[in-house]
Design a protein around this motif. Structure first.
Motif, PDB file in Angstrom:
ATOM      1  N   TYR A 222       2.550  -3.678 -50.642  1.00 10.01           N
ATOM      2  CA  TYR A 222       1.195  -3.921 -50.125  1.00 10.01           C
ATOM      3  C   TYR A 222       0.194  -3.111 -50.944  1.00 10.01           C
ATOM      4  CZ  TYR A 222       2.929  -6.549 -46.124  1.00 10.01           C
ATOM      5  OH  TYR A 222       3.507  -7.511 -45.328  1.00 10.01           O
ATOM      6  N   PRO A 223      -1.031  -3.634 -51.117  1.00  8.24           N
ATOM      7  CA  PRO A 223      -1.947  -3.066 -52.109  1.00  8.24           C
ATOM      8  C   PRO A 223      -2.526  -1.689 -51.795  1.00  8.24           C
ATOM      9  CG  PRO A 223      -2.998  -4.855 -50.891  1.00  8.24           C
ATOM     10  CD  PRO A 223      -1.558  -4.871 -50.518  1.00  8.24           C
ATOM     11  N   ASN A 224      -2.604  -1.289 -50.511  1.00  7.07           N
ATOM     12  CA  ASN A 224      -3.194   0.015 -50.207  1.00  7.07           C
ATOM     13  C   ASN A 224      -2.437   0.686 -49.067  1.00  7.07           C
ATOM     14  OD1 ASN A 224      -4.445  -0.823 -47.584  1.00  7.07           O
ATOM     15  ND2 ASN A 224      -5.713  -2.108 -48.926  1.00  7.07           N
ATOM     16  N   LEU A 225      -2.740   1.966 -48.857  1.00  9.96           N
ATOM     17  CA  LEU A 225      -2.019   2.767 -47.879  1.00  9.96           C
ATOM     18  C   LEU A 225      -2.211   2.251 -46.466  1.00  9.96           C
ATOM     19  CD1 LEU A 225      -0.306   5.280 -47.293  1.00  9.96           C
ATOM     20  CD2 LEU A 225      -2.428   6.591 -47.131  1.00  9.96           C
ATOM     21  N   LEU A 226      -3.429   1.800 -46.134  1.00  9.62           N
ATOM     22  CA  LEU A 226      -3.696   1.307 -44.784  1.00  9.62           C
ATOM     23  C   LEU A 226      -2.817   0.101 -44.455  1.00  9.62           C
ATOM     24  CD1 LEU A 226      -5.310   1.381 -42.168  1.00  9.62           C
ATOM     25  CD2 LEU A 226      -7.065  -0.020 -43.292  1.00  9.62           C
ATOM     26  N   GLN A 227      -2.732  -0.851 -45.375  1.00  9.26           N
ATOM     27  CA  GLN A 227      -1.892  -2.028 -45.147  1.00  9.26           C
ATOM     28  C   GLN A 227      -0.415  -1.645 -45.098  1.00  9.26           C
ATOM     29  OE1 GLN A 227      -2.665  -5.338 -47.720  1.00  9.26           O
ATOM     30  NE2 GLN A 227      -4.826  -5.474 -47.173  1.00  9.26           N
ATOM     31  N   GLN A 228      -0.018  -0.671 -45.899  1.00  7.87           N
ATOM     32  CA  GLN A 228       1.371  -0.205 -45.856  1.00  7.87           C
ATOM     33  C   GLN A 228       1.703   0.401 -44.500  1.00  7.87           C
ATOM     34  OE1 GLN A 228       1.972   2.476 -49.154  1.00  7.87           O
ATOM     35  NE2 GLN A 228       1.432   0.929 -50.689  1.00  7.87           N
ATOM     36  N   GLN A 229       0.769   1.180 -43.945  1.00 10.56           N
ATOM     37  CA  GLN A 229       0.981   1.775 -42.633  1.00 10.56           C
ATOM     38  C   GLN A 229       1.031   0.705 -41.546  1.00 10.56           C
ATOM     39  OE1 GLN A 229       1.663   4.960 -41.908  1.00 10.56           O
ATOM     40  NE2 GLN A 229       1.609   5.473 -44.076  1.00 10.56           N
ATOM     41  N   GLN A 230       0.157  -0.280 -41.629  1.00  7.61           N
ATOM     42  CA  GLN A 230       0.147  -1.368 -40.647  1.00  7.61           C
ATOM     43  C   GLN A 230       1.448  -2.169 -40.708  1.00  7.61           C
ATOM     44  OE1 GLN A 230      -3.514  -3.300 -41.879  1.00  7.61           O
ATOM     45  NE2 GLN A 230      -4.656  -2.401 -40.180  1.00  7.61           N
ATOM     46  N   ALA A 231       1.894  -2.456 -41.926  1.00 13.10           N
ATOM     47  CA  ALA A 231       3.139  -3.213 -42.083  1.00 13.10           C
ATOM     48  C   ALA A 231       4.331  -2.417 -41.555  1.00 13.10           C
ATOM     49  CB  ALA A 231       3.345  -3.561 -43.561  1.00 13.10           C
ATOM     50  N   SER A 232       4.364  -1.114 -41.830  1.00 15.48           N
ATOM     51  CA  SER A 232       5.441  -0.268 -41.306  1.00 15.48           C
ATOM     52  C   SER A 232       5.433  -0.249 -39.786  1.00 15.48           C
ATOM     53  CB  SER A 232       5.289   1.162 -41.840  1.00 15.48           C
ATOM     54  OG  SER A 232       5.471   1.208 -43.229  1.00 15.48           O
ATOM     55  N   MET A 233       4.236  -0.164 -39.199  1.00 15.86           N
ATOM     56  CA  MET A 233       4.122  -0.153 -37.745  1.00 15.86           C
ATOM     57  C   MET A 233       4.646  -1.451 -37.137  1.00 15.86           C
ATOM     58  SD  MET A 233       0.682  -0.178 -35.415  1.00 15.86           S
ATOM     59  CE  MET A 233       0.355  -1.868 -35.962  1.00 15.86           C
ATOM     60  N   ILE A 234       4.239  -2.578 -37.701  1.00 17.19           N
ATOM     61  CA  ILE A 234       4.657  -3.874 -37.159  1.00 17.19           C
ATOM     62  C   ILE A 234       6.171  -4.041 -37.295  1.00 17.19           C
ATOM     63  CG2 ILE A 234       4.491  -6.370 -37.496  1.00 17.19           C
ATOM     64  CD1 ILE A 234       1.574  -5.926 -38.326  1.00 17.19           C
ATOM     65  N   ALA A 235       6.703  -3.678 -38.469  1.00 20.57           N
ATOM     66  CA  ALA A 235       8.153  -3.787 -38.670  1.00 20.57           C
ATOM     67  C   ALA A 235       8.900  -2.879 -37.700  1.00 20.57           C
ATOM     68  CB  ALA A 235       8.510  -3.431 -40.113  1.00 20.57           C
ATOM     69  N   GLY A 236       8.422  -1.647 -37.535  1.00 16.68           N
ATOM     70  CA  GLY A 236       9.076  -0.704 -36.638  1.00 16.68           C
ATOM     71  C   GLY A 236       9.055  -1.159 -35.193  1.00 16.68           C
ATOM     72  N   ILE A 237       7.885  -1.608 -34.718  1.00 13.26           N
ATOM     73  CA  ILE A 237       7.764  -2.073 -33.331  1.00 13.26           C
ATOM     74  C   ILE A 237       8.630  -3.297 -33.100  1.00 13.26           C
ATOM     75  CG2 ILE A 237       6.181  -3.107 -31.651  1.00 13.26           C
ATOM     76  CD1 ILE A 237       4.006  -1.270 -32.711  1.00 13.26           C
ATOM     77  N   THR A 238       8.632  -4.212 -34.059  1.00 10.94           N
ATOM     78  CA  THR A 238       9.436  -5.434 -33.917  1.00 10.94           C
ATOM     79  C   THR A 238      10.918  -5.111 -33.805  1.00 10.94           C
ATOM     80  OG1 THR A 238       7.800  -6.705 -35.175  1.00 10.94           O
ATOM     81  CG2 THR A 238      10.005  -7.655 -34.969  1.00 10.94           C
ATOM     82  N   LEU A 239      11.405  -4.238 -34.678  1.00 18.04           N
ATOM     83  CA  LEU A 239      12.823  -3.857 -34.624  1.00 18.04           C
ATOM     84  C   LEU A 239      13.157  -3.136 -33.320  1.00 18.04           C
ATOM     85  CD1 LEU A 239      13.329  -2.631 -38.302  1.00 18.04           C
ATOM     86  CD2 LEU A 239      14.338  -4.666 -37.255  1.00 18.04           C
TER      87      LEU A 239
END
Length: 360
Positions: A11-28
């Motif tokens: 992902y292009p920036n830190l904010l999007q990386q954090q959001q993607a990590s959050m969504i992946a973590g919550i989903t799992l």
């Protein structure tokens, strides 16, 4: 592991990386947690049976359809994250949560804390996944589900209810008061979440403005140094000016110093250092071997900047008894062309003073 599995770093920036990590973590967490709860733990409603046992015994096909949709949406969320579509993944993750909670709660009735919290979490997850608009969408879904659930109380039987509920009839009669109370709580929760998100946005904006100011100050320092070089100021005067200017312009930095490599390139010697501590270090002819296990030793050897936390087990930071308050140290290589000639060393009492994304 999550970052590698779902290509978070792409992902292009830190904010999007954090959001993607959050969504992946919550989903799992939701997939694993719901599976474990449904299959192995006694249900808060159907005890001593598990939720899975109950719906198998009652041959409730709606439950299995809903669970199938839940797992499909969970898998789709993770797949979409790998495809770098954060916005779509956020929507699919939110729908996954709604399918899980709204469907189950609407079918069983809101008559205990577990059901109520699960329903109210729809507002919170809406905010986490979709921002402020997600809070309002979550609120609408929660209010609709809440009223449908309470209306469905008339269809509940005494056998389905736990022992602490007097009767299905009594539960149905309390529907109006429960609906009003829970609707009020839902609206208040949505307001709190929106205010929190607004605060987070303001904090992020302030942080971005501070980063711009820091870069502007750094640009001014570079310009001044360039002008002094053009005026043929001595290396010593230039080093002293640079460290003093950094301390003046960057309040989170409490000590700055410059090391320059000797003629052999084997040692980085302290050339300029701020404050009384700096004077003492220079009087000692302080220096560090290039390549030694120290921040300066590694920066002058590798030619890359280093940020090192004090007290960290994997840190190359070496505690200096004259600078005991240092919590983090950052050093940057000084170059002439491709040749590293020394390092600029900055130290702070604030562990978060140096942001890698701002320095990159």
């Amino acid at each position: 592991m999550i970052k590698r599995l779902f290509k978070i770093d792409s992902y292009p920036n830190l904010l999007q990386q954090q959001q993607a990590s959050m969504i992946a973590g919550i989903t799992l967490i939701l997939i694993i947690g719901y599976t474990f709860y449904t299959a192995f733990l006694p249900s808060s409603i159907f005890a001593p049976r598990t939720t899975l046992q109950y719906f198998i015994d009652t041959a409730n096909i709606n439950f299995f359809i809903r669970v199938g949709i839940f797992y499909a949406l969970g898998g789709a969320t993770l797949f979409i994250l790998r495809r770098q579509n954060l916005n779509l993944a956020s929507w699919v993750a939110f729908i996954m949560w709604c399918v899980l909670t709204v469907g189950f709660v609407a079918e069983t009735g809101v008559f205990n804390g577990f059901n109520t919290v699960a329903l109210l979490l729809t507002i919170l997850f809406g905010g986490l996944f979709l921002g402020r608009k997600g809070v309002w969408i979550g609120l609408v879904i929660t209010l609709i589900a809440l009223n449908l659930t309470i209306l469905n109380r008339a269809n509940l039987s005494d056998e389905l209810l736990p022992a602490y509920i007097v009767s299905a009839e009594a539960l149905a009669k309390s529907g109006t008061s429960d609906a009003l109370a829970l609707s009020f709580i839902s609206i208040c929760l949505a307001g709190v979440v929106v205010l929190f998100l607004r605060y987070a946005d303001i904090s992020r904006t302030i942080g971005a403005n501070e980063a711009v100011q820091i870069r502007a100050s750094a640009g001014e320092i570079v310009t001044d140094i360039t002008q002094r070089v053009a005026q043929r100021v001595s290396v010593q005067d230039l080093a002293d000016y640079t460290t003093d200017r950094i301390i003046k312009d960057f309040e989170r930095i409490y000590h700055a110093q410059i090391f320059l490599s000797d003629d052999s390139g084997a040692e980085a010697r302290l050339t300029a250092s701020t404050g009384e501590v700096g004077k003492k270090l220079i009087e000692r002819a302080h220096g560090l071997k290039v390549g030694s296990v120290s921040v300066i030793g590694q920066v002058t050897y590798l030619g890359k900047y280093i940020i090192a936390q004090s007290g960290s087990s994997d840190s190359v930071h070496q505690r200096n008894e004259l600078l005991p308050e240092t919590q983090v140290e950052a050093a940057f290589p000084l170059r002439i062309g491709e040749r590293v000639i020394g390092a600029l060393d900055l130290q702070s009492k604030d562990r978060d003073a140096f942001n890698r994304d701002d320095l990159a």
